[in-house]
Scaffold this active site. Structure first.
Site, PDB file in Angstrom:
ATOM      1  N   GLN A   1      -5.513  -3.211  11.001  1.00 53.08           N
ATOM      2  CA  GLN A   1      -4.387  -2.577  11.695  1.00 53.08           C
ATOM      3  C   GLN A   1      -4.801  -1.306  12.427  1.00 53.08           C
ATOM      4  O   GLN A   1      -3.977  -0.452  12.718  1.00 53.08           O
ATOM      5  CB  GLN A   1      -3.260  -2.261  10.707  1.00 53.08           C
ATOM      6  CG  GLN A   1      -2.631  -3.506  10.111  1.00 53.08           C
ATOM      7  CD  GLN A   1      -1.459  -3.156   9.213  1.00 53.08           C
ATOM      8  OE1 GLN A   1      -0.453  -2.624   9.650  1.00 53.08           O
ATOM      9  NE2 GLN A   1      -1.594  -3.462   7.934  1.00 53.08           N
TER      10      GLN A   1
ATOM     11  N   LYS B   1       0.845  -1.209   0.000  1.00 52.01           N
ATOM     12  CA  LYS B   1       0.000   0.000   0.000  1.00 52.01           C
ATOM     13  C   LYS B   1       0.875   1.253   0.000  1.00 52.01           C
ATOM     14  O   LYS B   1       0.684   2.164  -0.787  1.00 52.01           O
ATOM     15  CB  LYS B   1      -0.909   0.036   1.244  1.00 52.01           C
ATOM     16  CG  LYS B   1      -1.905  -1.090   1.321  1.00 52.01           C
ATOM     17  CD  LYS B   1      -2.824  -0.952   2.522  1.00 52.01           C
ATOM     18  CE  LYS B   1      -2.104  -1.115   3.840  1.00 52.01           C
ATOM     19  NZ  LYS B   1      -1.492  -2.455   4.060  1.00 52.01           N
ATOM     20  N   THR B   2       1.825   1.281   0.933  1.00 52.18           N
ATOM     21  CA  THR B   2       2.689   2.455   1.011  1.00 52.18           C
ATOM     22  C   THR B   2       3.520   2.581  -0.261  1.00 52.18           C
ATOM     23  O   THR B   2       3.753   3.676  -0.754  1.00 52.18           O
ATOM     24  CB  THR B   2       3.583   2.372   2.260  1.00 52.18           C
ATOM     25  OG1 THR B   2       2.729   2.217   3.398  1.00 52.18           O
ATOM     26  CG2 THR B   2       4.415   3.625   2.449  1.00 52.18           C
TER      27      THR B   2
ATOM     28  N   ASP C   1      -1.929   7.787   4.071  1.00 56.64           N
ATOM     29  CA  ASP C   1      -1.535   6.419   4.410  1.00 56.64           C
ATOM     30  C   ASP C   1      -2.157   6.072   5.763  1.00 56.64           C
ATOM     31  O   ASP C   1      -2.499   6.961   6.537  1.00 56.64           O
ATOM     32  CB  ASP C   1       0.003   6.337   4.492  1.00 56.64           C
ATOM     33  CG  ASP C   1       0.506   4.900   4.363  1.00 56.64           C
ATOM     34  OD1 ASP C   1      -0.322   3.977   4.211  1.00 56.64           O
ATOM     35  OD2 ASP C   1       1.737   4.698   4.394  1.00 56.64           O
ATOM     36  N   GLU C   2      -2.297   4.783   6.053  1.00 57.07           N
ATOM     37  CA  GLU C   2      -2.845   4.318   7.337  1.00 57.07           C
ATOM     38  C   GLU C   2      -4.202   4.976   7.621  1.00 57.07           C
ATOM     39  O   GLU C   2      -4.462   5.436   8.741  1.00 57.07           O
ATOM     40  CB  GLU C   2      -1.871   4.634   8.489  1.00 57.07           C
ATOM     41  CG  GLU C   2      -0.439   4.173   8.271  1.00 57.07           C
ATOM     42  CD  GLU C   2      -0.220   2.694   8.563  1.00 57.07           C
ATOM     43  OE1 GLU C   2      -1.183   2.004   8.955  1.00 57.07           O
ATOM     44  OE2 GLU C   2       0.916   2.226   8.345  1.00 57.07           O
TER      45      GLU C   2
ATOM     46  N   ARG D   1       5.261  -7.284  10.950  1.00 53.61           N
ATOM     47  CA  ARG D   1       6.460  -6.479  10.715  1.00 53.61           C
ATOM     48  C   ARG D   1       7.611  -7.376  10.260  1.00 53.61           C
ATOM     49  O   ARG D   1       8.606  -6.916   9.730  1.00 53.61           O
ATOM     50  CB  ARG D   1       6.918  -5.731  11.995  1.00 53.61           C
ATOM     51  CG  ARG D   1       5.969  -4.695  12.590  1.00 53.61           C
ATOM     52  CD  ARG D   1       5.445  -3.740  11.581  1.00 53.61           C
ATOM     53  NE  ARG D   1       4.127  -4.173  11.102  1.00 53.61           N
ATOM     54  CZ  ARG D   1       3.565  -3.742   9.991  1.00 53.61           C
ATOM     55  NH1 ARG D   1       4.191  -2.879   9.221  1.00 53.61           N
ATOM     56  NH2 ARG D   1       2.391  -4.190   9.601  1.00 53.61           N
TER      57      ARG D   1
HETATM   58  N1  LIG Z   1       4.816  -5.305  -6.432  1.00 49.35           N
HETATM   59  C1  LIG Z   1       5.795  -5.541  -5.561  1.00 49.35           C
HETATM   60  N2  LIG Z   1       6.835  -6.325  -5.894  1.00 49.35           N
HETATM   61  C2  LIG Z   1       7.827  -6.578  -5.020  1.00 49.35           C
HETATM   62  N3  LIG Z   1       7.883  -6.095  -3.774  1.00 49.35           N
HETATM   63  C3  LIG Z   1       6.882  -5.302  -3.376  1.00 49.35           C
HETATM   64  C4  LIG Z   1       5.779  -4.977  -4.239  1.00 49.35           C
HETATM   65  N4  LIG Z   1       4.938  -4.176  -3.558  1.00 49.35           N
HETATM   66  C5  LIG Z   1       5.481  -4.003  -2.347  1.00 49.35           C
HETATM   67  N5  LIG Z   1       6.635  -4.665  -2.225  1.00 49.35           N
HETATM   68  C6  LIG Z   1       7.507  -4.722  -1.030  1.00 49.35           C
HETATM   69  O1  LIG Z   1       6.759  -5.326   0.028  1.00 49.35           O
HETATM   70  C7  LIG Z   1       7.063  -4.726   1.281  1.00 49.35           C
HETATM   71  C8  LIG Z   1       5.796  -4.197   1.914  1.00 49.35           C
HETATM   72  O2  LIG Z   1       5.325  -3.075   1.178  1.00 49.35           O
HETATM   73  P1  LIG Z   1       4.640  -1.824   1.887  1.00 49.35           P
HETATM   74  O3  LIG Z   1       5.436  -1.411   3.069  1.00 49.35           O
HETATM   75  O4  LIG Z   1       4.333  -0.848   0.845  1.00 49.35           O
HETATM   76  O5  LIG Z   1       3.308  -2.563   2.381  1.00 49.35           O
HETATM   77  P2  LIG Z   1       2.061  -1.961   3.171  1.00 49.35           P
HETATM   78  O6  LIG Z   1       0.855  -2.553   2.559  1.00 49.35           O
HETATM   79  O7  LIG Z   1       2.153  -0.501   3.227  1.00 49.35           O
HETATM   80  O8  LIG Z   1       2.297  -2.616   4.603  1.00 49.35           O
HETATM   81  P3  LIG Z   1       1.686  -2.124   6.028  1.00 49.35           P
HETATM   82  O9  LIG Z   1       0.268  -2.528   6.016  1.00 49.35           O
HETATM   83  O10 LIG Z   1       2.473  -2.870   7.020  1.00 49.35           O
HETATM   84  O11 LIG Z   1       1.867  -0.639   6.093  1.00 49.35           O
HETATM   85  C9  LIG Z   1       8.071  -3.635   0.998  1.00 49.35           C
HETATM   86  O12 LIG Z   1       9.361  -4.143   1.249  1.00 49.35           O
HETATM   87  C10 LIG Z   1       7.873  -3.353  -0.481  1.00 49.35           C
HETATM   88  O13 LIG Z   1       9.038  -2.847  -1.081  1.00 49.35           O
HETATM   89 MG   LIG Z   2       2.303   0.857   4.850  1.00 49.39          MG
END
Ligand SMILES: Nc1ncnc2c1ncn2[C@@H]1O[C@H](COP(=O)(O)OP(=O)(O)OP(=O)(O)O)[C@@H](O)[C@H]1O
Ligand SMILES: [Mg+2]
Length: 789
Positions: free
Chosen positions: A300, A36-37, A258-259, A664
């Protein structure tokens, strides 16, 4: 020439859809680690680099300083890579080091200045620094641009003072912390003191309303805001003033959050007003050049104690999506692959969160291998638990050359748990840092220096003046301070006005007046140079002239040395601030620095890359990721916390917190509980957390056969004894010679009028207003004052 769109190949189709959806509202919902981020940061880069949106038109908001920093870093990387390709025709890594540095520093400017990426608090602070003078509250109170931001300890000082000294109440009956909590609650619900009284309809409600009123007055007298105000005030200002609202609405064409599951009502109001300029989202019809993009995960949501409400996330589509005639694109995207964790870690998290009833089921598939099983350790006590962590870290690092301390995190439920772990780490010489713990800006010496600077910048800030009036020691005792404060209250003028007048100080402070005058002299000297002298020079000058630095040097202890180096670190921060804002039209002033400092958290964050184990609470870990995670203290009454034990929905929130903690971890996860633990001074038998019971056995490896959780029956956390209530100032009842309104003649000041009579009998003093000399406080026993017939 390389296009930014080439970089979009690093996204999956759903992420790409989210990134490329340019205008209108969009909600991205997905589980932890699903990118997402990443989608949000790519979207910012895509808007600027492909869509040619002016960075000034973009606002990205998140919840913690650490997350904001991370977001800036990710955007900076994307920009740098793209710029390198288009300017030099090669990837960033292929550039010479000085070229990389130059490129990055140029981009850093755009990201910190034009693009607004920050927390809700920092965003609101920036808005208020432009427009606070246009705001007036319901009782006509106003503020100006030099406002101070009071943190929790400043706020508690004021609340205690009101309860004990102003209202003469028993602080055991009316615990300042509880009253503070009630006031904050009322503020967040936008309730006035009168409404609080009306709602509660009892004596307690009346007291809260009373303290609340005095508190509001005190803030405005000090030209200060608290953290609740920071967000509420722009919302109220936008309601009051259409022009101001329209300006910010026009500016932020693209808003990203975000969040989003952790937004509360006030934050939601702020976002909506910025997006739709005060219209209801459904009526808003100008989506052609603007967007609101929110990402979140209801599983979350962990901030309900700060009024976060994840139904806001669930209602997004209804609010913004449906009913729009130009809704030609979907207003929701789901991401279903997890890129962060091994499938064992992910399955553990998914199974656990499935026990929550208040949730919408969603898919989260692993994209990585199975990985190792989760290791569950049962410790004898908290020391054994800490030793287990240290042993594991040492073994892991020995066996795996790719691992380093910086890739390890230890997560706990409460800050108090860190102490024992820290102790063992120090003994075994493992490097660590506490993330978001004792904030740099909360340290005593830093607060002292900031108080000096705030007192200089904001003449109304009495709280800051009082903090340092006798720091370092100048023989200014409590009685003197009380006399000075009482005079300012009775006359209704800021304390500074009294301090700034030699005659008044001499009258009120007697033998202490030398110290008070020396202090006032320093403040005055630098206040006169506030707008002309660079903030760093000013800070250095004031610390030398006030004797603060000399005092630290004289103490010659290790602690004082430590404090000295912290003060130096603050000086470095001011220098850095000046460098970053060195452009012509930029705000380099002390006021600008102070606003940033009030919002900053842990300065250790700046050394992001350093190789130390990170320790933090589960709340602070949101959004972050680490190859190795230790999740400690899984015991009933600790995690879940004892407050949540009889409340099913509070247990669900604790479970979400556990879900956040587990997710995490990227490669290895260790969980632990102790059979006995000393916490808050008591040694207690501890029972394994019910969350341990909910974890599937086949994913776990353990040093013992698990027993089923028994509830932890009691938790006798005794509170420290409250300090004794202070006596209020004695009120005399004698008859005085002087009455208000009478004329008085002074040898040097001429004829004046008595405006106030303080005390009676021997203790009587007068406030006399002279046409040329202004208001003076005089003791008729010491200075010749004659009556005019
Ligand atoms: N399409 C993708 N291909 C490969 N790696 C990815 C891809 N999308 C995200 N990632 C990797 O996966 C990990 C998690 O991504 P991110 O932090 O954006 O997730 P998030 O959904 O924001 O998580 P959270 O809910 O914990 O905030 C990061 O290391 C990111 O670089
Ligand atoms: Mg995130």
């Amino acid at each position: 020439m390389a296009q930014f769109s080439d970089s979009l190949s690093h996204l999956n189709p759903s992420q790409r859809q989210a990134v490329e959806h340019v205008n209108g509202p969009l909600l991205v919902v997905a589980g932890a680690g699903s990118g997402k981020t990443r989608a949000l940061t790519f979207r910012i880069a895509n808007l600027v680099l492909s869509q040619r949106v002016d960075p000034e038109n973009i606002l990205a908001v998140t919840f913690t300083n650490k997350a904001a920093k991370e977001m800036k870093k990710r955007v900076e990387d994307l920009f740098a890579e793209q710029q390198s390709q288009s300017e030099f025709g090669k990837p960033l890594a292929a550039l010479k080091e000085y070229e990389q540095t130059k490129l990055r520093s140029r981009i850093y400017k755009t990201i910190t200045k034009d693009l607004w990426i920050g927390t809700f608090h920092s965003l609101c602070c920036r808005i208020l620094r432009f427009d606070i003078e246009k705001y007036k509250d319901d009782s006509g109170r106003t503020w100006d641009k030099t406002f101070s931001i009071f943190d929790e300890s400043d706020v508690m000082t004021i609340i205690k003072d009101i309860i004990i000294n102003k209202l003469n109440l028993d602080e055991k009956k009316f615990e300042p912390r509880n009253i503070r909590y009630a006031i904050s609650n009322a503020k967040n619900k936008a309730m006035s003191p009168a409404e609080v009284e009306q709602e509660q309809q009892n004596y307690r409600g009346r007291v809260i309303a009373d303290v609340y009123t005095h508190y509001l007055n005190r803030l405005s007298e000090n030209n200060a805001l608290d953290f609740d105000d920071l967000i509420l005030m722009p919302v109220k200002l936008f309601r009051q003033n259409e022009q101001v609202r329209a300006y910010w609405h026009k500016r932020f064409r693209h808003i990203l959050v975000d969040e989003y599951q952790d937004t509360n009502r006030t934050q939601y109001d702020l976002l909506t007003m910025l997006t739709t300029n005060g219209k209801s989202p459904k009526q808003f019809d100008d989506w052609a050049h603007r967007s609101i993009f929110v990402v979140g995960d209801a599983d979350q949501s962990i901030y309900s104690f700060r009024s976060a409400d994840f139904t806001i996330l669930m209602g997004f589509q209804q609010d913004f999506g449906d009913g729009r005639e130009d809704a030609d694109t979907e207003s929701m995207v789901k991401l279903e692959e997890n890129y962060r964790s091994t499938s064992n870690i992910l399955e553990l998290a998914n199974t656990l969160i499935d026990n929550n009833t208040e949730r919408i089921d969603k898919i989260l598939k692993a994209t990585r291998g199975e990985g190792e099983r989760i290791y569950s350790y049962r410790a004898d006590n908290e020391i054994d638990e800490a030793e287990f962590i240290v042993r594991q870290v040492e073994t892991l690092l020995r066996r795996n050359p790719d691992l380093s301390y910086g890739k390890v995190a230890i997560l706990y439920r409460t800050n108090a748990q860190s102490r024992v772990i820290e102790q063992v780490m120090v003994e075994r010489q493992l490097p660590y840092r506490i993330v978001g713990g004792m904030r740099f800006y909360d340290r005593r010496e830093i607060k002292d220096v900031l108080a000096y600077l705030r007192a200089i910048a904001n003449p109304a800030d009495t709280v800051s003046l009082l903090r340092v009036i006798n720091t370092p020691k100048r023989k200014v005792g409590k009685t003197t301070v009380e006399a000075l404060v009482r005079a300012s209250l009775e006359l209704g003028v800021p304390l500074w006005e009294i301090l700034n007048d030699e005659t008044s100080v001499k009258t009120l402070a007697g033998r202490s007046s030398k110290g008070v005058l020396a202090f006032a002299e320093v403040i005055k000297k630098y206040r006169e140079q506030l707008t002309t002298m660079p903030a760093s020079e000013l800070a250095q000058g004031v610390l030398e002239d006030s004797g603060y630095l000399d005092d630290l040097k004289r103490q010659n202890t290790e602690e004082a040395e430590n404090r000295f180096s912290n003060v130096q670190e603050l000086y470095n921060a001011i220098l850095q601030f000046e460098e970053e804002n060195s452009g012509e039209d930029e705000d380099q002033s002390l006021v600008g620095f102070l606003a940033g400092a009030a919002l900053a958290s842990d300065m250790d964050d700046s050394s992001e890359d350093d190789n130390r184990i990170s320790m933090m609470t589960l709340h602070a870990s949101k959004g972050l990721e680490f190859p190795v995670v230790f999740l400690v203290g899984l015991e009933q009454g600790l995690f879940p916390s004892f407050r949540s034990l009889d409340d099913p929905s509070a247990i669900e929130e604790e479970r979400r917190l556990c879900y956040v903690g587990i997710t995490r971890a990227q490669e290895r996860l260790f969980i632990s509980h102790a059979c006995e633990r000393r916490l808050y001074g008591n040694r207690e038998i501890a029972t394994p957390s019910l969350f341990l019971d909910e974890m599937p056995e086949n994913l776990l490896e353990s040093n013992t056969v698990r027993s089923r959780a028994k509830r932890w029956e009691t938790s006798d956390i005794s509170k420290p004894a409250a300090p004794k209530t202070k006596r209020s100032m004695p009120q005399g009842s004698g008859i005085t010679d002087w009455v208000v309104g009478e004329k008085a003649v002074h040898d040097s000041f001429g004829v004046g009028q008595v405006t106030h009579v303080f005390g009676t009998g021997k203790k009587m003093c007068l406030a006399v207003k002279f046409p040329t000399a202004g208001q003076k406080i005089l003791d008729p026993k010491l200075v010749p004052l004659r009556k005019v017939e």
